[in-house]
Design a protein around this motif. Structure first.
Motif, PDB file in Angstrom:
ATOM      1  N   GLU A   1       0.868  -1.173   0.000  1.00 18.26           N
ATOM      2  CA  GLU A   1       0.000   0.000   0.000  1.00 18.26           C
ATOM      3  C   GLU A   1       0.899   1.215   0.000  1.00 18.26           C
ATOM      4  N   VAL A   2       0.571   2.187  -0.850  1.00 19.46           N
ATOM      5  CA  VAL A   2       1.448   3.341  -1.031  1.00 19.46           C
ATOM      6  C   VAL A   2       0.646   4.620  -0.801  1.00 19.46           C
ATOM      7  N   GLY A   3       1.242   5.564  -0.091  1.00 19.24           N
ATOM      8  CA  GLY A   3       0.616   6.880   0.079  1.00 19.24           C
ATOM      9  C   GLY A   3      -0.361   6.909   1.247  1.00 19.24           C
ATOM     10  N   GLU A   4      -0.765   8.124   1.591  1.00 18.00           N
ATOM     11  CA  GLU A   4      -1.684   8.333   2.721  1.00 18.00           C
ATOM     12  C   GLU A   4      -3.087   8.556   2.208  1.00 18.00           C
ATOM     13  N   LYS A   5      -4.032   7.842   2.800  1.00 21.42           N
ATOM     14  CA  LYS A   5      -5.429   8.126   2.465  1.00 21.42           C
ATOM     15  C   LYS A   5      -5.788   9.488   3.062  1.00 21.42           C
ATOM     16  N   PRO A   6      -6.495  10.321   2.299  1.00 19.30           N
ATOM     17  CA  PRO A   6      -6.814  11.649   2.828  1.00 19.30           C
ATOM     18  C   PRO A   6      -7.839  11.559   3.967  1.00 19.30           C
ATOM     19  N   ILE A   7      -7.676  12.458   4.917  1.00 19.26           N
ATOM     20  CA  ILE A   7      -8.672  12.561   5.990  1.00 19.26           C
ATOM     21  C   ILE A   7      -9.354  13.911   5.833  1.00 19.26           C
ATOM     22  N   PHE A   8     -10.670  13.881   5.695  1.00 16.01           N
ATOM     23  CA  PHE A   8     -11.419  15.113   5.453  1.00 16.01           C
ATOM     24  C   PHE A   8     -12.129  15.541   6.731  1.00 16.01           C
ATOM     25  N   ASP A   9     -12.105  16.857   7.024  1.00 14.87           N
ATOM     26  CA  ASP A   9     -12.893  17.345   8.147  1.00 14.87           C
ATOM     27  C   ASP A   9     -14.208  17.916   7.649  1.00 14.87           C
ATOM     28  N   PHE A  10     -14.636  17.398   6.491  1.00  9.28           N
ATOM     29  CA  PHE A  10     -15.947  17.770   5.937  1.00  9.28           C
ATOM     30  C   PHE A  10     -16.465  16.541   5.213  1.00  9.28           C
ATOM     31  N   GLU A  11     -17.689  16.602   4.787  1.00 10.29           N
ATOM     32  CA  GLU A  11     -18.267  15.470   4.064  1.00 10.29           C
ATOM     33  C   GLU A  11     -17.763  15.504   2.611  1.00 10.29           C
ATOM     34  N   PRO A  12     -16.897  14.542   2.220  1.00  9.55           N
ATOM     35  CA  PRO A  12     -16.373  14.592   0.846  1.00  9.55           C
ATOM     36  C   PRO A  12     -17.468  14.300  -0.177  1.00  9.55           C
ATOM     37  N   LYS A  13     -17.340  14.963  -1.307  1.00 11.94           N
ATOM     38  CA  LYS A  13     -18.300  14.726  -2.396  1.00 11.94           C
ATOM     39  C   LYS A  13     -17.749  13.645  -3.320  1.00 11.94           C
ATOM     40  N   ASP A  14     -18.632  12.933  -3.978  1.00 14.93           N
ATOM     41  CA  ASP A  14     -18.119  11.941  -4.928  1.00 14.93           C
ATOM     42  C   ASP A  14     -17.713  12.637  -6.233  1.00 14.93           C
ATOM     43  N   HIS A  15     -17.062  11.888  -7.103  1.00 11.46           N
ATOM     44  CA  HIS A  15     -16.446  12.520  -8.267  1.00 11.46           C
ATOM     45  C   HIS A  15     -17.468  13.168  -9.187  1.00 11.46           C
ATOM     46  N   LEU A  16     -18.667  12.609  -9.228  1.00 16.92           N
ATOM     47  CA  LEU A  16     -19.661  13.177 -10.141  1.00 16.92           C
ATOM     48  C   LEU A  16     -20.197  14.505  -9.610  1.00 16.92           C
ATOM     49  N   ALA A  17     -20.472  14.538  -8.303  1.00 13.93           N
ATOM     50  CA  ALA A  17     -20.917  15.793  -7.686  1.00 13.93           C
ATOM     51  C   ALA A  17     -19.857  16.865  -7.902  1.00 13.93           C
ATOM     52  N   LEU A  18     -18.611  16.501  -7.667  1.00 15.48           N
ATOM     53  CA  LEU A  18     -17.509  17.439  -7.889  1.00 15.48           C
ATOM     54  C   LEU A  18     -17.428  17.839  -9.360  1.00 15.48           C
ATOM     55  N   GLY A  19     -17.449  16.824 -10.226  1.00 20.30           N
ATOM     56  CA  GLY A  19     -17.322  17.061 -11.662  1.00 20.30           C
ATOM     57  C   GLY A  19     -18.413  17.989 -12.179  1.00 20.30           C
ATOM     58  N   GLU A  20     -19.611  17.831 -11.653  1.00 18.49           N
ATOM     59  CA  GLU A  20     -20.711  18.687 -12.099  1.00 18.49           C
ATOM     60  C   GLU A  20     -20.538  20.108 -11.598  1.00 18.49           C
ATOM     61  N   SER A  21     -20.150  20.253 -10.320  1.00 14.12           N
ATOM     62  CA  SER A  21     -20.027  21.616  -9.796  1.00 14.12           C
ATOM     63  C   SER A  21     -18.815  22.334 -10.400  1.00 14.12           C
ATOM     64  N   LEU A  22     -17.824  21.564 -10.825  1.00 16.96           N
ATOM     65  CA  LEU A  22     -16.651  22.177 -11.472  1.00 16.96           C
ATOM     66  C   LEU A  22     -16.886  22.428 -12.959  1.00 16.96           C
ATOM     67  N   GLY A  23     -18.058  21.974 -13.432  1.00 22.26           N
ATOM     68  CA  GLY A  23     -18.310  22.080 -14.874  1.00 22.26           C
ATOM     69  C   GLY A  23     -17.369  21.199 -15.675  1.00 22.26           C
ATOM     70  N   ALA A  24     -17.025  20.050 -15.106  1.00 16.89           N
ATOM     71  CA  ALA A  24     -16.009  19.198 -15.711  1.00 16.89           C
ATOM     72  C   ALA A  24     -16.581  17.942 -16.359  1.00 16.89           C
ATOM     73  N   ILE A  25     -17.690  17.448 -15.801  1.00 14.98           N
ATOM     74  CA  ILE A  25     -18.260  16.183 -16.281  1.00 14.98           C
ATOM     75  C   ILE A  25     -19.753  16.376 -16.505  1.00 14.98           C
ATOM     76  N   ASP A  26     -20.246  15.921 -17.651  1.00 17.52           N
ATOM     77  CA  ASP A  26     -21.673  16.030 -17.956  1.00 17.52           C
ATOM     78  C   ASP A  26     -22.190  14.666 -18.414  1.00 17.52           C
ATOM     79  N   THR A  27     -22.736  13.925 -17.471  1.00 19.15           N
ATOM     80  CA  THR A  27     -23.246  12.587 -17.826  1.00 19.15           C
ATOM     81  C   THR A  27     -24.685  12.660 -18.346  1.00 19.15           C
ATOM     82  N   GLU A  28     -25.400  13.689 -17.926  1.00 18.41           N
ATOM     83  CA  GLU A  28     -26.793  13.801 -18.389  1.00 18.41           C
ATOM     84  C   GLU A  28     -26.859  13.958 -19.892  1.00 18.41           C
ATOM     85  N   ARG A  29     -26.031  14.854 -20.391  1.00 17.18           N
ATOM     86  CA  ARG A  29     -26.050  15.070 -21.847  1.00 17.18           C
ATOM     87  C   ARG A  29     -25.382  13.894 -22.569  1.00 17.18           C
TER      88      ARG A  29
END
Length: 421
Positions: A123-151
């Motif tokens: 196992e390599v590297g440190e798993k991140p520890i968040f002091d907030f509720e992390p969003k999944d990649h799609l939620a992030l991708g949508e808010s960043l205007g990066a991923i559009d699965t609907e279209r």
RNA sequence: GGUGGAGUCGCCUAGUGGCCGAGGGCGCACGCCUCGAAAGCGUGUGAUGGGGCAACUCAUCCGUGGGUUCAAAUCCCACCUCCACCGCCA
């Protein structure tokens, strides 16, 4: 394809390998029996054919009654040759068909068992520890205007997507970084065809158990590749390579297409499992005796890439039953996905030994000048799926995502910021 | 999509039914010659499969697959690829 001569001399190797895969080992006896009968039929044919050639020649020299009688004899021989040849061909075809279905010999040391019987190597590297509720990649991708699965779904259907704005930049940057990493390591960069003939697809071993994964263009009898491994493996088919030049290392950039048949309901959200994605793939032709070392080198380059994009991951040694038909040994790197609290495959490197080369007739001249089959190996340097891991692991409380340092010059951004609606 | 031409042992090429089950040249390898090299001369020069410890030997392969024939690189059919021109088009 496995080597018939090796099978004749060491049938137990295949028996052991088949058991490591959890597959039927009685195929060994069937193969040996068929091979025996084929060789005997071949000998008969060759003997008759030699006789036919002698008689045929004498026909041209003879005349009169002698010629008539020789012709009679020749006609008889011709018929027998034809039938003996047919017999040998039929047996040969049956043997080939059976042989094409036999998976590669598993490398000694690979874990036995199925999908869940992998062994974690590190196992390599440190798993991140968040002091907030992390969003999944799609939620992030949508808010960043990066991923559009609907279209993506609107235009092409389920499991299709658009990468937009920062998402498109992120992928281009990631794949360019991968390409340059490969170039620095001495790979020849390649942009390959993504439509290939049946021979290329079958030669690589993808038309066996995984045939239903592959898109086929009926009208043109072409296949869409699921990885540039296919056009890279077939690149040197029917060639005899300069042995001194080995290893030949190529880095292929291509779109990849997968039907994902039978995965209904799995990973339906986001871009983890999609019908079309992009990938930079390492591919190496080397001497069979160097393949084991080369395999470890490919794994090292994968780890180097994962380190560059600062992802926590583990390396697993895939068990026999989960290898696929071509691989003798396979290592996957799996990146940590925080919102799933588990590791997901982001790279896979296989040592296919001479299995693909035998099917595709890729050879090299050894030091004695004799043609030998090469080994072929492949490994992932980056894919669209990496975006999932990058977004999730590098997210911040405000919804922005830090771009890993090594990627910044390629992406042209230090931080991906949410876009206003 | 149409018409025409072509595809022979790494490259070039000879070869229209048995004397080609493949000749020549180039290249390459080795040897001779040379102080050394070039030139010259000589020898060799593929793949696959079977048999054999081996030297070796047999079979197959002239783009691919069929067919005609006792016999096919050579004749017939289909296909593929490349080249040229025409048409259409991103």
């Amino acid at each position: 394809m496995i080597d018939l001569r090796t099978l004749r001399e060491h049938p137990d190797r295949l028996r052991v390998s088949q058991r490591a895969r959890g597959e039927d080992d009685s195929i060994v006896d069937t193969l040996l029996d068929l091979d025996e009968r084929r060789r005997s039929a071949l000998t008969s044919f060759e003997r008759l054919r030699a006789e036919q050639k002698v008689v045929g020649k004498s026909v041209s020299r003879a005349s009169g009654d002698e010629r008539v009688s020789l012709l009679e004899q020749a006609k008889d021989l011709a018929a027998r040759v034809k039938s003996a040849e047919g017999e040998a061909e039929t047996l040969g075809r049956r043997l080939d068909e059976l042989l094409m279905g036999v998976p590669n010999l598993v490398e000694e040391g690979a874990p036995h068992g199925g999908e869940d019987d992998f062994v974690v190597l590190e196992e390599v590297g440190e798993k991140p520890i968040f002091d907030f509720e992390p969003k999944d990649h799609l939620a992030l991708g949508e808010s960043l205007g990066a991923i559009d699965t609907e279209r993506g779904a609107k235009v092409s259907g389920a499991r299709f997507f658009y990468l937009t704005g920062a998402g498109a930049r992120l992928q281009l940057g990631l794949l360019n970084l991968a390409m340059n990493t490969a170039i620095d390591a001495g790979f020849t960069p390649m942009i390959t065809p993504v439509l290939v003939k049946p021979e290329a697809m079958a030669g690589t071993g993808f038309l066996g158990a995984h045939a239903s994964e592959v898109y086929r263009l009926e009208a043109d009898d072409l296949y869409l590749v699921g990885t540039s491994e296919v056009p890279l493996a077939a690149y040197h088919s029917d060639e005899i390579l300069d042995g001194e030049g080995l290893p030949y290392r190529y880095a292929g950039w291509s779109s990849c297409f997968r039907r994902e048949a039978g995965s209904y309901g799995k990973d339906t959200r986001g871009i983890i499992r999609v019908h079309q994605f992009d990938k930079v793939e390492m591919f190496s032709y080397c001497r069979p005796e160097d393949a084991h070392e080369e395999h470890l080198r490919l794994l090292a380059w994968e780890k180097e890439m994962l380190a560059k994009v600062e992802l926590p991951f583990r390396v697993i040694d895939i068990a026999g039953g989960d290898l696929g038909s071509s691989a003798a040994r396979k290592y996957d790197c799996e990146a940590w996905i925080p919102t799933q609290q588990r590791y997901r495959e982001v790279t896979s490197t296989s040592n296919c030994t001479d299995f693909q080369a035998r099917r595709l007739k890729v050879r090299y001249r050894d030091r004695d000048g004799r043609p030998q089959f090469t080994a072929t190996l492949n490994g992932t340097l980056a894919t669209t799926r990496w975006i999932v891991a990058i977004l999730e692991n590098h997210q911040q409380a405000d919804g922005s995502v830090i771009v890993p340092k090594a990627l910044r010059p390629y992406v042209g951004l230090d931080v991906l910021e949410p876009v206003k609606k």
